[in-house]
Design a protein around this motif. Structure first.
Motif, short mmCIF file in Angstrom:
data_model
loop_
_atom_site.label_atom_id
_atom_site.label_comp_id
_atom_site.label_asym_id
_atom_site.label_seq_id
_atom_site.Cartn_x
_atom_site.Cartn_y
_atom_site.Cartn_z
N THR A 154 41.35 44.04 39.80
CA THR A 154 42.76 43.49 39.70
C THR A 154 43.54 43.70 40.95
O THR A 154 44.80 43.39 40.95
N ASP A 155 42.98 44.59 41.84
CA ASP A 155 43.54 44.67 43.13
C ASP A 155 43.48 43.30 43.89
O ASP A 155 44.69 43.13 45.00
N LEU A 156 42.78 42.30 43.75
CA LEU A 156 42.65 41.07 44.40
C LEU A 156 42.94 40.00 43.71
O LEU A 156 43.22 38.78 44.19
N VAL A 157 43.01 39.95 42.22
CA VAL A 157 43.28 39.04 41.37
C VAL A 157 44.55 39.40 40.66
O VAL A 157 44.50 40.13 39.81
N ASP A 158 45.62 38.62 41.07
CA ASP A 158 46.83 38.90 40.39
C ASP A 158 47.02 38.47 39.06
O ASP A 158 47.42 39.21 38.19
N ASN A 159 46.38 37.32 38.41
CA ASN A 159 46.42 36.80 37.38
C ASN A 159 45.07 36.83 36.75
O ASN A 159 44.07 35.94 36.91
N VAL A 160 44.77 37.65 35.85
CA VAL A 160 43.44 37.97 35.15
C VAL A 160 42.80 36.87 34.57
O VAL A 160 43.75 36.44 33.35
N GLY A 232 29.29 47.14 43.68
CA GLY A 232 29.61 47.21 44.91
C GLY A 232 30.22 45.82 45.67
O GLY A 232 31.37 46.11 46.65
N THR A 233 29.95 44.74 45.52
CA THR A 233 30.61 43.53 46.04
C THR A 233 31.81 43.36 45.39
O THR A 233 32.74 42.72 46.18
N LEU A 234 32.01 43.73 44.26
CA LEU A 234 33.48 43.61 43.38
C LEU A 234 34.30 44.50 44.29
O LEU A 234 35.40 44.01 44.59
N ALA A 235 33.90 45.63 44.57
CA ALA A 235 34.86 46.69 45.10
C ALA A 235 35.14 46.14 46.58
O ALA A 235 36.41 46.54 47.17
N GLN A 236 34.30 45.75 47.38
CA GLN A 236 34.41 45.31 48.67
C GLN A 236 35.30 43.79 48.87
O GLN A 236 35.72 43.83 49.80
N GLY A 237 35.45 43.27 47.71
CA GLY A 237 36.09 42.08 47.81
C GLY A 237 35.16 40.57 48.02
O GLY A 237 35.72 39.69 48.09
N ASN A 259 38.73 52.69 41.44
CA ASN A 259 39.03 52.36 42.94
C ASN A 259 38.08 51.42 43.16
O ASN A 259 36.79 51.59 43.63
N PRO A 260 38.37 49.89 42.93
CA PRO A 260 39.57 49.56 42.73
C PRO A 260 39.84 49.60 40.91
O PRO A 260 38.65 49.70 40.53
#
Length: 370
Positions: A154-160, A232-237, A259-260
């Motif tokens: 949700t750090d990178l995706v505004d609308n879930v 890990g890939t989710l956290a890295q973006g 985190n995230p």
């Protein structure tokens, strides 16, 4: 028993599995089995990530209960097809590369039995495993289940996103990944069927074909990322949205610890439940250790170990009826409604889906997931 427990344990696995035929091997004396397993001194597992169904703690629990038996862990990230190939490739190998036990998707259990890759064994808790969740001869039996979900950064995706339909929107460009290769991973293969079901197709061949079309559209739109999605890939973006079993998503949420920040969503347009099965290799170098491992997994302790990892164990009804599930474990479980509406495909539907997805992914979707 709490109302939440009652709601959870009404989920049935009826009509999931086809019945076996013959009578299989019966559980032997546990003390004799333990002595024989300790004489072998080792158990070789494969494809058991420590964050999958709480397997890290389950393995440690087994080692603590049976000191003197080491656990040799092969390729934790392998898919179900890789597990069967490891058995085939090591038929004549009694060394550390030959797996003793398997944990595979539903379609792979009967396939392994038909090919002669697994041997029958009935654990001492056999009678409390639902009849429709096991081969009658004991070649394989259900171990746990969960439902398909989205893990979202949700750090990178505004609308879930709340549905498979949502994932096709332009705002999710370069964001959506599967948690495995759909040509080998049961989790990914069934994610394709879930996508097809979200479009109204019946589980099985129809949903597989519609699911492949869906992922072809997702890929053409630029939303699909051909990378195996993990915490890990989710956290890295790299993969901000990962389609995976809810228990894996919930475990990743705990591991990331904010985190995230993430959300775990069960899509509104398809609630697909997936059953996995356990089996012992027909060529197990350590057959007694393998049987003892099965006894541990299907004991109350082993089943609750899976439950702590957010997986609903196959003996859940029995555990709940006897009131042996710790309240703190019940309180940590996902909402009961996640399971009340779940569709459990039959074994024929799972097999049909697997054949279509594995055979058609390259030609229909054309994304080389690695």
């Amino acid at each position: 028993m709490t109302s939440k427990t009652k709601l959870l344990h009404v989920v049935s696995v009826a009509a999931i599995l086809a019945s076996g035929l013959a009578t299989g091997a019966q559980a032997q004396s546990l003390s004799e089995l333990e002595a024989a397993a300790k004489a072998e001194g080792m158990l070789t597992t494969i494809a058991l990530p420590h964050d999958w169904c709480g397997y890290g703690a389950v393995i440690e629990g087994f080692k603590a209960k049976y000191p003197g038996i080491s656990v040799n862990e092969l390729n934790p990230d392998a898919g179900s097809a890789d597990e069967l190939e490891a058995v085939r490739a090591n038929k004549d190998n009694k060394g550390p590369q030959a797996p003793d036990v398997l944990d595979v998707g539903l379609a792979f259990g009967p396939a392994a039995q038909a090919e002669g890759l697994v041997q029958p064994y009935k654990v001492s808790t056999w009678d409390s495993i639902p009849d429709d969740a096991k081969d009658a001869a004991g070649h394989w039996y259900g171990d746990y289940y969960g439902v398909m979900s989205f893990l979202v950064n949700t750090d990178l995706v505004d609308n879930v996103p709340t549905s498979f339909a949502d994932l096709l929107k332009p705002e999710y460009a370069g964001m959506v990944a599967l948690a495995g290769d759909p040509r080998a991973s049961n989790q990914a293969i069934l994610a394709v069927m879930a996508a097809g079901m979200a479009r109204g197709a019946e589980p099985g061949k129809a949903a597989a074909e519609e699911g492949l079309k869906y992922f072809a559209e997702l890929n053409k739109a630029g939303n699909f990322v051909p990378v195996i999605g993990k915490a890990g890939t989710l956290a890295q973006g790299t993969t901000p949205i990962v389609i995976q079993w809810d228990y894996n998503a919930l475990s990743a949420r705990d591991t990331l610890n904010g985190n995230p920040p993430v959300e775990v969503v069960v899509p509104s347009d398809a609630v697909l439940a997936g059953v996995y099965v356990q089996a012992i290799s027909a060529y197990a170098p350590h057959p007694n250790a393998a049987k003892l491992w099965m006894e541990y997994l299907y004991s109350d302790e082993g089943q609750i170990g899976w439950l702590k990892g957010y997986c609903h164990p196959i003996r859940f009804n029995d555990l709940a009826a006897r009131g042996v599930v710790p309240q703190e474990v019940v309180d940590a479980l996902p909402p009961a409604e996640n399971y009340a509406k779940a569709a459990f495909p039959t074994i024929d539907q799972v097999n049909e889906n697997k054949e279509v997805v594995v055979g058609g992914w390259d030609s229909v979707v054309g994304a080389n997931v690695q």
